[in-house]
Design an enzyme around this catalytic site. Structure first.
Site, short mmCIF file in Angstrom:
data_model
loop_
_atom_site.label_atom_id
_atom_site.label_comp_id
_atom_site.label_asym_id
_atom_site.label_seq_id
_atom_site.Cartn_x
_atom_site.Cartn_y
_atom_site.Cartn_z
N ARG A 187 9.11 -4.96 0.32
CA ARG A 187 9.93 -3.76 0.55
C ARG A 187 11.06 -3.63 -0.46
NH1 ARG A 187 11.00 -5.09 6.67
NH2 ARG A 187 10.39 -7.14 5.89
N TYR A 231 -7.82 -7.06 9.00
CA TYR A 231 -8.87 -6.32 8.34
C TYR A 231 -10.16 -7.15 8.46
CZ TYR A 231 -5.09 -3.31 6.94
OH TYR A 231 -4.01 -2.47 6.99
N HIS A 273 -8.11 -10.45 0.60
CA HIS A 273 -7.32 -10.01 1.76
C HIS A 273 -8.01 -10.47 3.04
CE1 HIS A 273 -4.57 -7.97 4.22
NE2 HIS A 273 -4.48 -6.81 3.59
N THR A 310 0.85 -1.20 0.00
CA THR A 310 0.00 0.00 0.00
C THR A 310 0.88 1.25 0.00
OG1 THR A 310 -1.79 -1.11 1.13
CG2 THR A 310 -1.73 1.28 1.30
N ARG A 365 -5.00 -14.27 0.93
CA ARG A 365 -3.87 -13.98 1.80
C ARG A 365 -4.29 -14.12 3.26
NH1 ARG A 365 0.38 -8.88 2.53
NH2 ARG A 365 2.22 -10.19 2.23
N HIS A 383 -3.92 -9.69 8.40
CA HIS A 383 -3.54 -8.45 9.08
C HIS A 383 -4.69 -7.70 9.76
CE1 HIS A 383 0.03 -8.65 6.13
NE2 HIS A 383 0.33 -9.23 7.27
N GLN A 420 -5.46 -7.40 -5.21
CA GLN A 420 -5.84 -7.73 -3.84
C GLN A 420 -7.10 -6.94 -3.47
OE1 GLN A 420 -3.85 -6.45 -0.09
NE2 GLN A 420 -3.40 -8.64 0.15
#
Length: 405
Positions: free
Chosen positions: A345, A191, A186, A33, A238, A189, A108
């Site tokens: 990253r 959400y 998704h 993101t 994911r 994490h 995603q």
């Protein structure tokens, strides 16, 4: 530090069939993101160049930044939507550009729940601030909600059913209109979908709460809806069983261990696979990271149970490029003939990451300070191997984000 070793002779650079397509390597660009969309949540020229550059001489799989399936899915400023005609058409330009380079791409699909920003919901037009249970994950979210005058409340049962419809509609637009090769659901994490799964965030007493089966029901309902809408071979998911991000239970929880909470989900997905509805892939996040941040002194949790349950294609993401000699990457990609490795990253700062890993070239360090910066600097200003990065004062670094149309 010793130079990186070439990975061209590992499974990472062998072709693999995923769903109905054949990737030329097993490297995936994991979702990152970066907030470079317009204020109307439309992808921009900067985003098109970002994915196009990473598709060049690649042939693997790119997964887009998380994209809202509807306004009520929750909004962050300058994140993307796939809802309006203009948004879908903009994404189609990006898909076409990636395909022209011979690379494949997944979108995603995102729904925020209690992780949404109440002030953005209020500003957009009085959207509701919803969660499985009206329970803020930290004080900062409550402060924002109080200031916006938008209190967190529990999804009603019809609103839960609407989540399923929103994901289905988003998948149809992504696959059948924009032309994506896959959608990635998704469910990581913390959400919305993960909030329903996790006992720490779901205290419901209806058909979507209580037992592990009930708490997992929503994500499976969404999976089934997407299979019916676009085909199992177009759908991935994911999952981050060990996350503590945004109030996730994690492995040290006194409520329930990640294996207890998530083994049922993996087994149900495997069951669908054995019944002829095998998903294109499961994307599983290793416990070494928490949304892009390395977990310092993290205990070595074994995730072998995931591979033992799920027998399809598995994407594994989690700090694989931070270890000298890529020891874990080589071990995990070579352990079987169905594993992909995700990177995020280092894909930000190395547009030619596939080539660098293949040939054992040094990686350019990423700059976390530019990850969420609104302009082009730190986004499309990193060069290929041997090229200098563009500085803050260069014309390219200061390009404006312009909506694709």
């Amino acid at each position: 530090m010793t130079p990186p070793q070439p990975l061209k002779d590992t499974n990472l650079f062998k072709p693999i069939k995923v769903g109905s397509v054949t990737l030329q390597n097993r490297l995936a660009f994991a979702p990152t993101t970066r907030f470079r969309n317009t204020k109307d949540f439309i992808p921009t020229n900067l985003i098109k160049k970002h994915y196009e550059d990473r598709a060049e001489n690649n042939g693997g799989l790119l997964i887009t930044e998380a994209t809202f399936v509807s306004p009520q899915a929750g909004l962050y400023a300058h994140a993307p939507l796939i809802h309006t005609k203009q948004q879908v058409e903009a994404w189609k330009q990006i898909v076409d550009a990636v395909h022209a380079k011979g690379t494949f791409i997944a979108m995603q699909l995102w729904h925020l729940g209690r992780a949404a920003n109440a002030s953005v919901l209020k500003e957009y037009g009085g959207l509701s601030y919803l969660a499985p249970t009206a329970k803020y994950y930290d004080e900062s979210r409550k402060i924002i909600a109080d200031k916006a005058g938008l209190e967190l409340r529990e999804f009603t049962l019809p609103e839960v059913k609407q989540i399923i419809e929103d994901f289905k509609n988003g998948a149809i637009k992504a696959i059948k209109v924009a032309g994506f090769d896959f959608v990635e659901l998704h469910a990581a994490h913390m959400y919305t979908l993960a909030q329903f799964i996790d006992i720490a965030s779901n205290e419901r007493t209806d058909e979507y709460g209580g037992s592990i089966e009930n708490r997992t029901k929503l994500v499976l309902d969404v999976v089934d809806a997407l299979i019916d809408a676009v085909g199992a071979d177009k759908v991935g998911i994911r999952i981050s069983p060990y996350t503590t991000y945004q109030g996730g239970s994690g492995a040290e929880s006194t409520l329930m261990h990640p294996i207890a909470q998530y083994a049922y989900l993996y087994s149900e997905l495997e069951k669908r696979g054995r019944e002829g509805k095998r998903l294109a892939f499961i994307h599983s996040v290793e416990p070494r990271v928490a949304v892009g941040i390395d977990v310092q002194d993290a205990p070595e949790y074994s995730t072998e149970w995931v591979r033992q349950i799920w027998k399809g294609v598995l994407i594994r993401t989690g700090s694989y490029l931070h270890q000298e000699g890529y020891k874990n990457l080589i071990r995990d990609v070579n352990i079987d003939d169905r594993t992909l490795i995700g990177a995020s990253r280092y894909y930000t700062s190395n547009p030619d990451l596939a080539d660098r890993l293949k040939d054992g070239l040094e990686l350019t360090p990423y700059d976390r300070n530019t990850f969420y910066f609104g302009g082009n600097y730190g986004y499309n200003t990193f060069g290929k191997f041997g090229e200098d990065a563009k500085g803050k004062d260069s014309v390219e670094a200061n390009l404006e984000a312009v909506a694709l149309s």
